[in-house]
Design a protein around this motif. Structure first.
Motif, PDB file in Angstrom:
ATOM      1  N   ILE A 222       8.018   3.888  -2.127  1.00  0.00           N
ATOM      2  CA  ILE A 222       7.196   4.321  -0.999  1.00  0.00           C
ATOM      3  C   ILE A 222       7.520   3.365   0.141  1.00  0.00           C
ATOM      4  CG2 ILE A 222       4.862   4.679  -0.107  1.00  0.00           C
ATOM      5  CD1 ILE A 222       3.895   4.919  -3.012  1.00  0.00           C
ATOM      6  N   GLN A 235       8.561  -1.952   5.143  1.00  0.00           N
ATOM      7  CA  GLN A 235       7.695  -2.418   4.059  1.00  0.00           C
ATOM      8  C   GLN A 235       7.817  -1.379   2.943  1.00  0.00           C
ATOM      9  OE1 GLN A 235       6.466  -5.297   4.107  1.00  0.00           O
ATOM     10  NE2 GLN A 235       5.718  -5.853   6.136  1.00  0.00           N
TER      11      GLN A 235
ATOM     12  N   ILE B 222      -2.013   2.591   1.494  1.00  0.00           N
ATOM     13  CA  ILE B 222      -1.320   3.195   0.348  1.00  0.00           C
ATOM     14  C   ILE B 222      -1.377   2.144  -0.752  1.00  0.00           C
ATOM     15  CG2 ILE B 222       0.839   4.115  -0.573  1.00  0.00           C
ATOM     16  CD1 ILE B 222       1.693   4.698   2.333  1.00  0.00           C
ATOM     17  N   ARG B 224      -1.275   1.004  -5.097  1.00  0.00           N
ATOM     18  CA  ARG B 224      -0.920   1.282  -6.493  1.00  0.00           C
ATOM     19  C   ARG B 224      -1.540   0.179  -7.344  1.00  0.00           C
ATOM     20  NH1 ARG B 224       3.963   4.699  -7.697  1.00  0.00           N
ATOM     21  NH2 ARG B 224       2.212   6.134  -7.552  1.00  0.00           N
ATOM     22  N   HIS B 225      -2.032   0.577  -8.502  1.00  0.00           N
ATOM     23  CA  HIS B 225      -2.693  -0.364  -9.406  1.00  0.00           C
ATOM     24  C   HIS B 225      -2.077  -0.263 -10.796  1.00  0.00           C
ATOM     25  CE1 HIS B 225      -5.826  -1.011 -12.580  1.00  0.00           C
ATOM     26  NE2 HIS B 225      -5.918  -2.146 -11.940  1.00  0.00           N
ATOM     27  N   TRP B 234      -2.847  -5.035  -8.002  1.00  0.00           N
ATOM     28  CA  TRP B 234      -2.860  -4.036  -6.929  1.00  0.00           C
ATOM     29  C   TRP B 234      -1.791  -4.407  -5.915  1.00  0.00           C
ATOM     30  CZ3 TRP B 234      -7.249  -5.884  -9.220  1.00  0.00           C
ATOM     31  CH2 TRP B 234      -8.169  -4.952  -9.699  1.00  0.00           C
ATOM     32  N   GLN B 235      -0.948  -3.440  -5.561  1.00  0.00           N
ATOM     33  CA  GLN B 235       0.000  -3.612  -4.456  1.00  0.00           C
ATOM     34  C   GLN B 235      -0.398  -2.603  -3.386  1.00  0.00           C
ATOM     35  OE1 GLN B 235       1.943  -6.074  -4.400  1.00  0.00           O
ATOM     36  NE2 GLN B 235       2.845  -6.498  -6.409  1.00  0.00           N
ATOM     37  N   LEU B 237       0.036  -1.176   0.671  1.00  0.00           N
ATOM     38  CA  LEU B 237       0.817  -1.113   1.900  1.00  0.00           C
ATOM     39  C   LEU B 237      -0.138  -0.678   3.012  1.00  0.00           C
ATOM     40  CD1 LEU B 237       4.335   0.603   1.994  1.00  0.00           C
ATOM     41  CD2 LEU B 237       2.891   0.307   4.008  1.00  0.00           C
ATOM     42  N   THR B 239      -1.079   0.081   7.046  1.00  0.00           N
ATOM     43  CA  THR B 239      -0.647   0.355   8.423  1.00  0.00           C
ATOM     44  C   THR B 239      -1.838   0.050   9.326  1.00  0.00           C
ATOM     45  OG1 THR B 239       0.841   2.074   7.612  1.00  0.00           O
ATOM     46  CG2 THR B 239       0.289   2.105   9.973  1.00  0.00           C
ATOM     47  N   GLY B 243      -0.370  -0.734  14.815  1.00  0.00           N
ATOM     48  CA  GLY B 243       1.005  -0.329  14.533  1.00  0.00           C
ATOM     49  C   GLY B 243       1.735  -1.282  13.606  1.00  0.00           C
ATOM     50  N   ILE B 245       2.776  -3.188  10.258  1.00  0.00           N
ATOM     51  CA  ILE B 245       2.759  -2.768   8.860  1.00  0.00           C
ATOM     52  C   ILE B 245       2.902  -3.994   7.969  1.00  0.00           C
ATOM     53  CG2 ILE B 245       3.535  -0.394   9.229  1.00  0.00           C
ATOM     54  CD1 ILE B 245       6.368  -1.232   8.557  1.00  0.00           C
ATOM     55  N   GLY B 246       2.249  -3.927   6.801  1.00  0.00           N
ATOM     56  CA  GLY B 246       2.295  -5.095   5.929  1.00  0.00           C
ATOM     57  C   GLY B 246       1.827  -4.773   4.527  1.00  0.00           C
ATOM     58  N   THR B 247       1.794  -5.806   3.718  1.00  0.00           N
ATOM     59  CA  THR B 247       1.415  -5.629   2.320  1.00  0.00           C
ATOM     60  C   THR B 247       0.310  -6.608   1.931  1.00  0.00           C
ATOM     61  OG1 THR B 247       3.012  -7.237   1.478  1.00  0.00           O
ATOM     62  CG2 THR B 247       3.782  -4.976   1.707  1.00  0.00           C
ATOM     63  N   SER B 249      -1.137  -8.072  -1.820  1.00  0.00           N
ATOM     64  CA  SER B 249      -0.989  -8.095  -3.281  1.00  0.00           C
ATOM     65  C   SER B 249      -2.180  -8.835  -3.877  1.00  0.00           C
ATOM     66  CB  SER B 249       0.294  -8.832  -3.675  1.00  0.00           C
ATOM     67  OG  SER B 249       1.421  -8.216  -3.106  1.00  0.00           O
ATOM     68  N   GLY B 344      -0.764   5.863  -4.694  1.00  0.00           N
ATOM     69  CA  GLY B 344       0.530   6.187  -4.137  1.00  0.00           C
ATOM     70  C   GLY B 344       0.465   7.115  -2.928  1.00  0.00           C
ATOM     71  N   GLU B 346      -1.342   8.170   0.861  1.00  0.00           N
ATOM     72  CA  GLU B 346      -1.912   7.448   2.006  1.00  0.00           C
ATOM     73  C   GLU B 346      -3.355   7.874   2.240  1.00  0.00           C
ATOM     74  OE1 GLU B 346       0.622   7.686   5.355  1.00  0.00           O
ATOM     75  OE2 GLU B 346      -0.466   6.135   6.457  1.00  0.00           O
TER      76      GLU B 346
END
Lengths: 349, 349, 349, 349
Positions: A222, A235, B222, B224-225, B234-235, B237, B239, B243, B245-247, B249, B344, B346
């Protein structure tokens, strides 16, 4: 001396195809020192550059057309360091001409081209190794061993590849004097004009290959991309075939120094790998935690390009699987293409 | 002395509701030293614990029912340190009784409860501050200033919150002796049995609030676990509305020491913040890069719980907006809920 | 249960003599949690302070004269945390009264006093342990093991003890609320007026003991001292009985954060130990190099005061040699005196 | 264009005297890239080496005797990279022949020789710069500015120079292919047989010059030396003319990686400089503390050999004082000789 030992000690007679910047700053100094390799020819469309390079490194032949080198029976193998869009045609012709191939990453410009190379390698039985040289970084090799033996089931990871805006100054210091053909340089710049595509391919080929090297195959991707003027951010959220989940961040150009690495967390250990800008010729620094202590190997053999060339020579001489091989190169391109295509939805590989 | 100055110097008369572990290890030592705060009562269902705590910290009143404290006209404000599921009812009753509220994070168990508190705060005009005390960490405050003034347009970021499996040993060292009611302890353990939900809420309330503190509102999530036995990953993503974007964890339990932080990359600078386990009482360490140099402030006022209590007292006395306020608390819960719901796809906030 | 096991599990009944700042910030929180220790009395000339401390920590007896505690048959041992100049008389009286002694460092004000204590310990057969608590720091203990087993013949070392001018701010954060008798506080400040002597004794007692703990006895000292206003520097060149040579630097007050540590280089390994300000309650961080890798143990039991108290209880119960013992305390004072006396010439110990 | 501007842009015509290892790994790659320098001749007793080097770097003349180069009117200046014992005679002859001189450190084999060079430089008015290239390290230059402007009165310092036993492996990676004359190599090894003298001179020339660069003149030296098999340790206690006191530790070979640096503590700031092994081509990393924050400059121009050559060319063209000059070179040798002579007693310089 047995026949096999004789084969082992006979250096691989290699030709370098493309004598541009990466050839001069990475491959030529490495090939000059690499054990088991003898550089017997260089090829570059610019006769001036080919001759300058040949003189500097004492190479007997300087050609301007790859046909000359492919027809030269003294040449057993070629290292393809031409611009990305020529990787496929040169590698394909070299295999067809019976030469082993070490091709700079990315393996090809598209997955279709890469698939054609897979087929060609399978058909000819020749060795094709992809120049994702970080697989020969001592630190990443240590990390791979640790992940396999100590870290336990992999659960999560975070990888990053950040080109800092201080990189040009660092390159100016680290790179040797470079012989250049001005016309060629300008023409190449035009081909890199699709900066989004170029950057993702050239950097993604490294970081996605590192993820696969340490953690195995990727199940799905993704991704989200943003552009800010010339700068680019990707990302990516990866779900691995093993069930581990993690992120990959690719950013160009970040204010500051380059930074590249990965952290992996498992059932019984964790590891952090920081990969220096390769022209410092330092192995990745590793911090591997398990059982109450963090271990940092002190690694001195830090020229991954030299180690890559030596590994290629061994693969040819011993008939062993090259690392990374043509299928690894194909997978890296598929990950690049999936990342380029995705915008927030999951793409299964 | 003017009337206003008199108000400022008059310490806030606070009652502590809930004298369990977090109260004893974090709040009581902080309240004893905090400027502008006077602890006038403690409440705990266990009379033994309430009395022990009151004796140790010289608190004049030890109650076993919150009704007693809400009826006590000497009490101006309450600090709610009861288990998560009681945050909403206690905070709501306190506001209704005319008391200002400092409530441990997460603000409430659900966004519906949090919305009810928003409405109640708006109606009563009382101060409600959420106990996401990292907003009062000197290092994160420095980072916020740097992001606003030096870093330029935010482009990407990576945040992490990892509970290491060495944390219990660290807690055993750092925590003071804790008075405990065995029955209460066992009963609470049962309520934390839904570990996935509990962990995401308790840790997510911190890291999502930090992301919003530094980078503003989140546009979409977005996530995922994965669960591995007792362990959780947990990851996410993100927005951002801006504007960027990042993550994010979140991992529990990772082999090794706890690790929490964020890296942010902008148009003209970048910053890395590493937030120590709070009971070391050290401000986050910060590395802020711009204009060719990295600056690391050396910060000594490292007890975020003490600084949080002082900020709450000032907000009440000065009538200023508390930090974080009830809407910040609501947003953190919405991010937790979106992360819990996503797999997975949004989710727009 | 055997008689020996019964002895072991019976907590040591300890009295704390002197309830000033070090007692309140270091010893009382540690004693409350230490295994094998029961604090049965506190003594302080200020009745107010003694009672406040006893109430806070639930101690049954609060005395204002040490005679009371020495006469109390319930007391088996005393922890002497009175000002430096009282260490000798209190320890001597306690031993004479048949009590075991844990005495804050430095053991005494002069080597003559320390020698008298050696004689008294030998005569009484009681346990006297010096409160150089860093010997109970997990990191330094790890380092001692590494030096003995992996580092090989010791060849050189560098140790440093720097009190940074940010320490007061750090103390304000880390220290709990301290009950103080204003008259006592002012009177003590006067006794510390000979800042040069006080600083060398109080800090030298730590760093010289650490050097001896890791590296054995000192053969000779060459020292130089400089004073700059209130600030002090000692640079010391040590020749060890083993033949190793090294340096010790003591500086007060250096701009910045406190810093304390030692690096040791041997025939087959090297080690660096960084000892945090003790009230962070973190073990020293260690980087131990041998055989191509650096190992960093992740240590969580970081309260050296608590570990010191537990070790003292074990030494009393088991009849084992306390660490550090009275002779270690004497040696530390001799090193302090030699450093104070030297000005560029060698002093043999 | 003015006459002066014309002079400035005219590159300095330089000859390299001695084409051994340091010439090939340090000077030739640097000279090829240095602005304002044109390498017009190389000299080496081995014709094979001289020719190989000239071919590689495109140098027009390859001589085997220095007389040839001193007689060549095209040569304005010489870089002396011959073995240490030839520094004095070659530099003296070059000055006598009217050539400017950049001479590898140490300036000469003895202080008597160095004094003769001082006299010769004064008489001829030619430029002599000593090749203590760390003065051109961006990090040390930053440190010098910080010491002068922010750190306040210098009070104490600690410097170290440790050759780790991993250095040979690092050199094997970083060094380019080296052309060698086997007879010359063996003969030189014999001259380094007095390892104690050679090591102190070759490493002391760096670290003592760094101390003087940052902190000014040295008043006195107290030193102690120990030998363990092939390994050597010097511990030195320095009293500076300014009154500051500090230590210098020189150790060869320590297990592990090389490490070189200095920490300086002043009235209002402090600084730590870590100087990497020079062939990484990284500027020293600096941590400069003042006023509550630590600043780390991110420096990219990391080839001190290239910067040294450029500074030499500027000094010749501008008639400015070279850095370090012949008197700096003399002082470094005096410090080496005092350290070699001392055994625990103070030697005034």
């Amino acid at each position: 001396m047995s026949e096999r030992e004789a084969l082992v000690v006979e250096p691989l007679r290699l030709a370098l195809v493309g004598c541009g910047r990466i050839a001069q700053v990475a491959h030529l100094p490495a090939l000059e020192k690499a054990a088991g390799v003898e550089l017997v020819a260089v090829v570059d469309p610019s006769q001036e550059v080919a001759r300058a390079v040949a003189r500097r490194y004492g190479v007997p032949a300087a050609y301007t057309a790859q046909e000359q080198v492919l027809a030269d029976p003294a040449v057993e193998a070629v290292l393809v360091a031409a611009p990305d869009r020529f990787h496929y045609p040169i590698a394909a012709e070299a295999l067809t001409a019976g030469k082993h191939v070490l091709v700079e990453k990315p393996l090809a410009a598209t997955s279709a081209e890469a698939e054609a190379l897979v087929e060609l390698v399978d058909r000819t039985g020749l060795v094709l190794q992809v120049g994702a040289m970080k697989r020969h970084d001592q630190g990443l090799q240590y990390a791979r061993g640790f992940v396999a033996e100590r870290l336990g089931e992999v659960r999560s990871f975070n990888a990053w590849y950040r080109i800092g805006d201080l990189r040009p100054g660092i390159e100016a210091t680290l790179f040797p004097y470079v012989y250049a053909d001005q016309a060629a340089r300008e023409s190449e710049t035009a081909f890199k004009a699709d900066r989004q595509r170029y950057l993702l391919a050239t950097h993604g080929a490294h970081i996605f290959d590192t993820v696969r090297f340490l953690l195995g195959d990727v199940g799905s991707v993704i991704a989200r991309h943003r552009q800010h003027g010339r700068d680019q951010v990707w990302q990516v959220l990866l779900t691995m075939a093993s069930g581990a989940i993690g992120t990959v961040s690719i950013t160009v150009d970040v204010p500051g120094v380059p930074s590249e690495g990965i952290e992996v967390f498992g059932a019984s250990g964790s590891i952090r790998v920081d990969t220096p800008f390769p022209f410092y010729r330092q192995a990745s620094s590793v911090r591997a935690y398990a059982d109450g202590e963090t271990v940092m190997p002190e690694l001195t053999d830090g020229d991954a390009y030299e180690r890559q060339a030596e590994a290629f020579a061994r693969a040819v001489r011993e008939g062993s699987r090259p690392v990374p091989d043509v299928r690894d190169g194909l997978h890296a391109i598929r990950l690049i293409e999936a990342t380029a295509a995705a915008d927030g939805e999951e793409i299964t590989l």
